[in-house]
Write an enzyme that holds these catalytic residues in place. Structure first.
Site, PDB file in Angstrom:
ATOM      1  N   ASN A 111      -5.941  -2.517   2.380  1.00  0.00           N
ATOM      2  CA  ASN A 111      -5.959  -3.867   2.472  1.00  0.00           C
ATOM      3  C   ASN A 111      -7.960  -4.334   3.035  1.00  0.00           C
ATOM      4  O   ASN A 111      -8.430  -3.919   3.574  1.00  0.00           O
ATOM      5  CB  ASN A 111      -5.011  -4.652   4.292  1.00  0.00           C
ATOM      6  CG  ASN A 111      -3.929  -4.752   4.073  1.00  0.00           C
ATOM      7  OD1 ASN A 111      -3.421  -4.470   2.516  1.00  0.00           O
ATOM      8  ND2 ASN A 111      -2.999  -4.739   4.786  1.00  0.00           N
ATOM      9  N   ARG A 124       0.674  -1.336   0.100  1.00  0.00           N
ATOM     10  CA  ARG A 124       0.100  -0.038  -0.018  1.00  0.00           C
ATOM     11  C   ARG A 124       1.008   1.014  -0.438  1.00  0.00           C
ATOM     12  O   ARG A 124       0.864   2.211  -0.854  1.00  0.00           O
ATOM     13  CB  ARG A 124      -1.122   0.101   1.588  1.00  0.00           C
ATOM     14  CG  ARG A 124      -1.832  -1.112   1.282  1.00  0.00           C
ATOM     15  CD  ARG A 124      -2.812  -1.688   2.844  1.00  0.00           C
ATOM     16  NE  ARG A 124      -2.117  -1.243   3.267  1.00  0.00           N
ATOM     17  CZ  ARG A 124      -2.738  -1.030   4.994  1.00  0.00           C
ATOM     18  NH1 ARG A 124      -2.949   0.081   5.215  1.00  0.00           N
ATOM     19  NH2 ARG A 124      -1.485  -1.029   5.886  1.00  0.00           N
TER      20      ARG A 124
END
Length: 87
Positions: free
Chosen positions: A34, A15
């Site tokens: 996520n 990320r």
């Protein structure tokens, strides 16, 4: 553009690298998050060209972990993202 990235993409800095790439491309707003099933969801708003550049990186770039596949959809931007965040 919303993309769902499958593979070994959680717990490896995916990320944060996605955010860094979005900022490097410039002009993108959205987030990387996520999901409970192990995927990462990436929402990017900006010009189609810039979104495509991020999508290509998600599919073929030097990402951390391992990307087994990416599914995306294109929709009308909704706005409301002040920048590009990690969630």
């Amino acid at each position: 553009m919303t993309a769902w990235v499958r593979g070994l993409v959680q717990g490896v800095g995916f990320r944060w690298h996605t955010r860094a790439r979005a900022l490097e491309i410039g002009g993108l707003h959205g987030f990387a998050a996520n999901l409970a099933d192990g995927r990462v969801q990436v929402v990017a708003e900006g010009t189609r060209e810039r979104c495509v550049r991020l999508l290509e990186w998600l599919r073929e770039g030097d990402t951390p972990g391992r990307v087994d596949g990416v599914t995306e959809i294109w929709d009308t931007p909704r706005g409301g993202y002040p920048g590009f965040a990690v969630r």
